[in-house]
Design an enzyme around this catalytic site. Structure first.
Site, PDB file in Angstrom:
ATOM      1  N   LYS A   9       0.838  -1.208   0.000  1.00  0.00           N
ATOM      2  CA  LYS A   9       0.000   0.000   0.000  1.00  0.00           C
ATOM      3  C   LYS A   9       0.881   1.269   0.000  1.00  0.00           C
ATOM      4  O   LYS A   9       2.096   1.190   0.237  1.00  0.00           O
ATOM      5  CB  LYS A   9      -0.918  -0.037   1.227  1.00  0.00           C
ATOM      6  CG  LYS A   9      -1.935  -1.186   1.202  1.00  0.00           C
ATOM      7  CD  LYS A   9      -2.855  -1.111   2.423  1.00  0.00           C
ATOM      8  CE  LYS A   9      -3.892  -2.228   2.398  1.00  0.00           C
ATOM      9  NZ  LYS A   9      -4.865  -2.077   3.523  1.00  0.00           N
ATOM     10  N   TYR A  49     -12.137  -1.624  -3.833  1.00  0.00           N
ATOM     11  CA  TYR A  49     -12.693  -1.870  -2.501  1.00  0.00           C
ATOM     12  C   TYR A  49     -14.225  -1.768  -2.481  1.00  0.00           C
ATOM     13  O   TYR A  49     -14.811  -1.497  -1.428  1.00  0.00           O
ATOM     14  CB  TYR A  49     -12.086  -0.898  -1.492  1.00  0.00           C
ATOM     15  CG  TYR A  49     -10.750  -1.352  -0.924  1.00  0.00           C
ATOM     16  CD1 TYR A  49     -10.626  -2.557  -0.231  1.00  0.00           C
ATOM     17  CD2 TYR A  49      -9.613  -0.559  -1.046  1.00  0.00           C
ATOM     18  CE1 TYR A  49      -9.412  -2.964   0.308  1.00  0.00           C
ATOM     19  CE2 TYR A  49      -8.387  -0.958  -0.499  1.00  0.00           C
ATOM     20  CZ  TYR A  49      -8.304  -2.164   0.175  1.00  0.00           C
ATOM     21  OH  TYR A  49      -7.098  -2.568   0.725  1.00  0.00           O
ATOM     22  N   ASN A 112      -1.862  -0.025   7.091  1.00  0.00           N
ATOM     23  CA  ASN A 112      -1.357  -1.336   7.529  1.00  0.00           C
ATOM     24  C   ASN A 112      -0.511  -2.043   6.468  1.00  0.00           C
ATOM     25  O   ASN A 112      -0.430  -3.261   6.417  1.00  0.00           O
ATOM     26  CB  ASN A 112      -2.511  -2.205   8.032  1.00  0.00           C
ATOM     27  CG  ASN A 112      -3.572  -2.434   6.986  1.00  0.00           C
ATOM     28  OD1 ASN A 112      -3.415  -2.038   5.836  1.00  0.00           O
ATOM     29  ND2 ASN A 112      -4.648  -3.089   7.361  1.00  0.00           N
ATOM     30  N   HIS A 115      -1.963  -5.454   1.454  1.00  0.00           N
ATOM     31  CA  HIS A 115      -3.259  -6.082   1.166  1.00  0.00           C
ATOM     32  C   HIS A 115      -3.006  -7.508   0.718  1.00  0.00           C
ATOM     33  O   HIS A 115      -2.009  -7.783   0.043  1.00  0.00           O
ATOM     34  CB  HIS A 115      -3.993  -5.334   0.041  1.00  0.00           C
ATOM     35  CG  HIS A 115      -5.154  -6.115  -0.516  1.00  0.00           C
ATOM     36  ND1 HIS A 115      -6.394  -6.085   0.069  1.00  0.00           N
ATOM     37  CD2 HIS A 115      -5.238  -7.004  -1.548  1.00  0.00           C
ATOM     38  CE1 HIS A 115      -7.207  -6.910  -0.596  1.00  0.00           C
ATOM     39  NE2 HIS A 115      -6.528  -7.477  -1.576  1.00  0.00           N
ATOM     40  N   GLU A 126      -9.852  -9.727  -7.824  1.00  0.00           N
ATOM     41  CA  GLU A 126      -8.755  -8.759  -7.668  1.00  0.00           C
ATOM     42  C   GLU A 126      -7.642  -8.953  -8.710  1.00  0.00           C
ATOM     43  O   GLU A 126      -7.082  -7.961  -9.202  1.00  0.00           O
ATOM     44  CB  GLU A 126      -8.186  -8.868  -6.245  1.00  0.00           C
ATOM     45  CG  GLU A 126      -9.187  -8.383  -5.207  1.00  0.00           C
ATOM     46  CD  GLU A 126      -8.791  -8.679  -3.764  1.00  0.00           C
ATOM     47  OE1 GLU A 126      -7.734  -9.300  -3.527  1.00  0.00           O
ATOM     48  OE2 GLU A 126      -9.563  -8.280  -2.867  1.00  0.00           O
TER      49      GLU A 126
HETATM   50  P1  IDP Z   1      -7.901  -6.788   5.366  1.00  0.00           P
HETATM   51  O1  IDP Z   1      -7.037  -5.810   4.600  1.00  0.00           O
HETATM   52  O2  IDP Z   1      -7.189  -7.366   6.550  1.00  0.00           O
HETATM   53  O3  IDP Z   1      -8.523  -7.836   4.487  1.00  0.00           O
HETATM   54  P2  IDP Z   1     -10.522  -5.507   5.436  1.00  0.00           P
HETATM   55  O4  IDP Z   1     -11.531  -5.709   6.510  1.00  0.00           O
HETATM   56  O5  IDP Z   1     -10.777  -6.140   4.108  1.00  0.00           O
HETATM   57  O6  IDP Z   1      -9.098  -5.932   6.018  1.00  0.00           O
HETATM   58  O7  IDP Z   1     -10.375  -3.929   5.246  1.00  0.00           O
HETATM   59  C1  IDP Z   1      -9.703  -3.406   4.130  1.00  0.00           C
HETATM   60  C2  IDP Z   1      -8.782  -2.309   4.608  1.00  0.00           C
HETATM   61  O8  IDP Z   1      -9.560  -1.242   5.134  1.00  0.00           O
HETATM   62  C3  IDP Z   1      -7.840  -2.670   5.764  1.00  0.00           C
HETATM   63  O9  IDP Z   1      -6.675  -3.335   5.338  1.00  0.00           O
HETATM   64  C4  IDP Z   1      -7.531  -1.312   6.341  1.00  0.00           C
HETATM   65  O10 IDP Z   1      -6.576  -0.602   5.541  1.00  0.00           O
HETATM   66  C5  IDP Z   1      -8.885  -0.625   6.219  1.00  0.00           C
HETATM   67  N1  IDP Z   1      -9.721  -0.788   7.424  1.00  0.00           N
HETATM   68  C6  IDP Z   1     -10.331  -1.925   7.861  1.00  0.00           C
HETATM   69  N2  IDP Z   1     -11.035  -1.698   8.982  1.00  0.00           N
HETATM   70  C7  IDP Z   1     -10.857  -0.392   9.259  1.00  0.00           C
HETATM   71  C8  IDP Z   1     -11.338   0.463  10.322  1.00  0.00           C
HETATM   72  O11 IDP Z   1     -12.076   0.037  11.221  1.00  0.00           O
HETATM   73  N3  IDP Z   1     -10.943   1.763  10.263  1.00  0.00           N
HETATM   74  C9  IDP Z   1     -10.153   2.279   9.266  1.00  0.00           C
HETATM   75  N4  IDP Z   1      -9.683   1.506   8.267  1.00  0.00           N
HETATM   76  C10 IDP Z   1     -10.023   0.198   8.257  1.00  0.00           C
HETATM   77 MG    MG Z   2      -9.887  -7.598   2.934  1.00  0.00          MG
END
Ligand code: IDP
Ligand code: MG
Length: 137
Positions: A9, A49, A112, A115, A126
């Site tokens: 990212k 997304y 984080n 992805h 994807e």
């Molecule tokens: P993942 O990346 O672990 O699969 P997902 O639930 O698919 O997690 O969420 C996609 C992305 O959205 C996350 O990697 C993170 O960058 C962001 N995200 C997820 N939950 C939150 C939140 O509660 N607050 C802000 N950003 C979030």
């Molecule tokens: Mg995800």
């Protein structure tokens, strides 16, 4: 053999973690089957997304994902989806197991670093979102 899709990212690129992330994947015996650097538009990030469009963090997430270049890749190997998810760690770095990419480098739940597809269904959406058949090896 299974294929999954991963992104370094914008925060990971800014923190010079492209090689670190790829090295962790290759270190587990996974193969890089496709790789490119690109800068998503807001609309392209929203399309990627789309599954999260009802979520409160959708606007912020898609702004973040379009604020700088990313590295998109396809990873292949036995249980590639699960292996990449394990190497990444939990979405919230505070819950991520020690030694995972997110535990080591994430700065908050949104920023984080990485992805990874969460299922064969999401990988099937994807991978072709970013790569054509001729770009897969
Ligand atoms: P993942 O990346 O672990 O699969 P997902 O639930 O698919 O997690 O969420 C996609 C992305 O959205 C996350 O990697 C993170 O960058 C962001 N995200 C997820 N939950 C939150 C939140 O509660 N607050 C802000 N950003 C979030
Ligand atoms: Mg995800």
């Amino acid at each position: 053999m299974e294929m999954t899709f991963s992104i370094v990212k914008p925060d990971g690129v800014k923190k010079n973690l492209i090689g670190e992330v790829i090295g962790r994947f290759e270190g587990q015996g996974l193969k890089i089957s496709a790789l490119k650097m690109l800068h998503l538009t807001k609309k392209e990030a929203e399309g990627f997304y789309a599954v999260h469009k009802a979520r409160p963090f959708f606007e912020s997430l898609t702004t973040f994902m379009s604020e700088g270049p990313i590295v998109a890749m396809v990873i292949s190997g036995n249980k590639a989806i699960e292996k990449v998810r394990q190497l990444m760690g939990a979405t919230n770095f505070k819950d991520a197991a020690p030694g995972t990419i997110r535990a080591d480098f994430a700065s908050d739940i949104e920023h984080n670093i990485v992805h990874g597809s969460d299922s064969t269904e999401s990988a099937s959406f994807e991978i072709p979102y970013f790569f054509s058949a001729m770009e897969l090896f």
